[in-house]
Design a protein around this motif. Structure first.
Motif, short mmCIF file in Angstrom:
data_model
loop_
_atom_site.label_atom_id
_atom_site.label_comp_id
_atom_site.label_asym_id
_atom_site.label_seq_id
_atom_site.Cartn_x
_atom_site.Cartn_y
_atom_site.Cartn_z
N THR A 1 0.84 -1.21 0.00
CA THR A 1 0.00 0.00 0.00
C THR A 1 0.87 1.25 0.00
OG1 THR A 1 -1.77 -1.15 1.17
CG2 THR A 1 -1.80 1.25 1.25
N GLU A 2 1.94 1.23 0.77
CA GLU A 2 2.86 2.36 0.77
C GLU A 2 3.44 2.58 -0.63
OE1 GLU A 2 4.45 2.23 5.39
OE2 GLU A 2 5.31 0.83 3.94
N MET A 3 3.74 1.48 -1.33
CA MET A 3 4.24 1.57 -2.70
C MET A 3 3.19 2.17 -3.62
SD MET A 3 4.75 -1.57 -5.37
CE MET A 3 2.97 -1.82 -5.23
N PHE A 4 1.96 1.66 -3.55
CA PHE A 4 0.89 2.14 -4.42
C PHE A 4 0.64 3.64 -4.21
CE2 PHE A 4 -0.98 -2.26 -5.03
CZ PHE A 4 -0.89 -2.24 -6.41
N LEU A 5 0.59 4.08 -2.97
CA LEU A 5 0.33 5.49 -2.70
C LEU A 5 1.47 6.37 -3.21
CD1 LEU A 5 -1.24 5.27 0.88
CD2 LEU A 5 -2.43 5.64 -1.30
N ARG A 6 2.70 5.91 -3.05
CA ARG A 6 3.86 6.67 -3.53
C ARG A 6 3.85 6.78 -5.05
NH1 ARG A 6 8.87 3.21 -3.06
NH2 ARG A 6 7.87 2.40 -4.94
N ASP A 7 3.60 5.65 -5.73
CA ASP A 7 3.73 5.61 -7.19
C ASP A 7 2.47 6.08 -7.92
OD1 ASP A 7 6.23 4.62 -6.71
OD2 ASP A 7 5.77 2.54 -7.23
N ASN A 8 1.40 6.37 -7.18
CA ASN A 8 0.16 6.85 -7.80
C ASN A 8 -0.28 8.17 -7.18
OD1 ASN A 8 -1.09 4.52 -9.66
ND2 ASN A 8 -0.09 3.56 -7.90
N ARG A 9 0.69 9.02 -6.86
CA ARG A 9 0.35 10.31 -6.25
C ARG A 9 -0.51 11.16 -7.17
NH1 ARG A 9 2.71 11.99 -1.72
NH2 ARG A 9 2.33 14.15 -2.29
N SER A 10 -0.42 10.94 -8.46
CA SER A 10 -1.21 11.73 -9.40
C SER A 10 -2.61 11.17 -9.62
CB SER A 10 -0.49 11.81 -10.76
OG SER A 10 -0.36 10.51 -11.32
N ASP A 11 -2.93 10.06 -8.97
CA ASP A 11 -4.21 9.39 -9.18
C ASP A 11 -4.93 9.24 -7.84
OD1 ASP A 11 -6.36 7.80 -9.86
OD2 ASP A 11 -5.19 6.36 -11.03
N SER A 12 -5.70 10.25 -7.47
CA SER A 12 -6.39 10.23 -6.18
C SER A 12 -7.52 9.20 -6.15
CB SER A 12 -6.94 11.62 -5.85
OG SER A 12 -5.89 12.53 -5.59
#
Length: 285
Positions: free
Chosen positions: A53-64
């Motif tokens: 989840t930490e990875m997903f949130l970091r790598d998808n900062r442009s996709d709220s």
């Protein structure tokens, strides 16, 4: 946005740990120490949704929108770890993972392209769906069988959600998303190499190599293949169900007939060549 409707549908399907698991049916005579160890390993593996989840949130900062969905995915995956630990707490506390064992699977994943990661986790959810179905059949103890059946249904729903975000990505990004999905599909649906391929068994941090997969941080790093090969017997028939699920969904998603890994490989090569021609330089594929 997809998140509001996804929240409604997943909320409607949510199960209750206190009332939907038949705890009262437990029979200690029907579960072995070997099986209890595998339940522990599954619990620790599910805990790795935290660094994912930490990875997903970091790598998808442009996709709220997608990041909001992570609030559901993270909750449900951590709930999987929790229900397996609750089983052990109630019936075999000597196998309950320690806090240190759980924390050991939390480490940083290297940044990766968002579309490839999305496809990787879509395939991983399909694989887990069938791993857990197979595990439910291996167990004869009714409570843990019920738990694995519940988890399998959750993983299937998660795959369906990832597929919705993949459709949205194609609408927005077109052929670059198609190529990313095809590339990872070829990797994850290759029956010669993919049997144990899952996000938790892949290398994700170059600086920590070779101990940079979730499985390498488990109390028993070699557990997964033993579980698949000699315990639940996840054989070619089961693997075929995984591959068919990946190819069938990709065929619909990409709107092209894909009935075999060769079909998908040909599609990837065509898309890669088209990307090369369009950009004037080689696109990895």
């Amino acid at each position: 946005m997809l998140y509001p409707e996804l929240f409604k549908s997943l909320e409607a399907a949510r199960w209750n740990m206190a009332t939907d698991i038949p705890w009262e049916q437990f029979d200690r005579n029907l579960v072995s120490d070997e099986q209890l160890r595998t339940i522990k390993m599954n619990a620790v593996t599910e805990w790795s949704a935290l660094p994912a989840t930490e990875m997903f949130l970091r790598d998808n900062r442009s996709d709220s929108d997608f990041s909001a969905f992570m609030s559901i995915w993270f909750y449900e995956e951590q709930k999987h770890a929790l229900v397996l630990m609750e089983y052990l707490r109630r019936f075999a506390p000597e196998y309950l993972p320690t806090e240190e064992e759980l924390h050991n699977v939390r480490f940083e994943f290297d940044p990766a392209p968002a579309m490839e990661t999305l496809m990787l986790h879509f395939c991983g959810e399909i694989r887990l769906t069938h791993w857990y179905k197979c595990a439910a059949q291996w167990h004869s103890e009714p409570v843990i069988r019920s738990i694995y059946e519940v988890l399998s249904k959750d993983e299937a729903r998660h795959a369906g959600v990832y597929l919705k975000y993949m459709r949205r990505a194609i609408d927005r990004l077109g052929d670059s998303a198609r190529l990313a999905f095809a590339k990872i599909g070829v990797l994850m649906a290759n029956t010669k190499t993919a049997k144990a391929l899952h996000p938790t068994n892949l290398h994700v941090n170059k600086a920590m190599y070779p101990e940079d997969s979730v499985q390498s941080h488990l109390p028993d790093p070699g557990w997964l293949e033993q579980w698949l090969d000699t315990q639940i017997h996840f054989d070619a028939i089961w693997e075929g169900k995984v591959v068919n699920g990946i190819l069938r969904n990709l065929s619909a998603l990409l709107e092209t007939p894909i009935q075999s890994i060769k079909d998908l490989s040909r599609y990837r090569k065509v898309m890669s060549a088209a990307a090369h021609d369009a950009s004037g330089h080689l696109v990895a594929g």
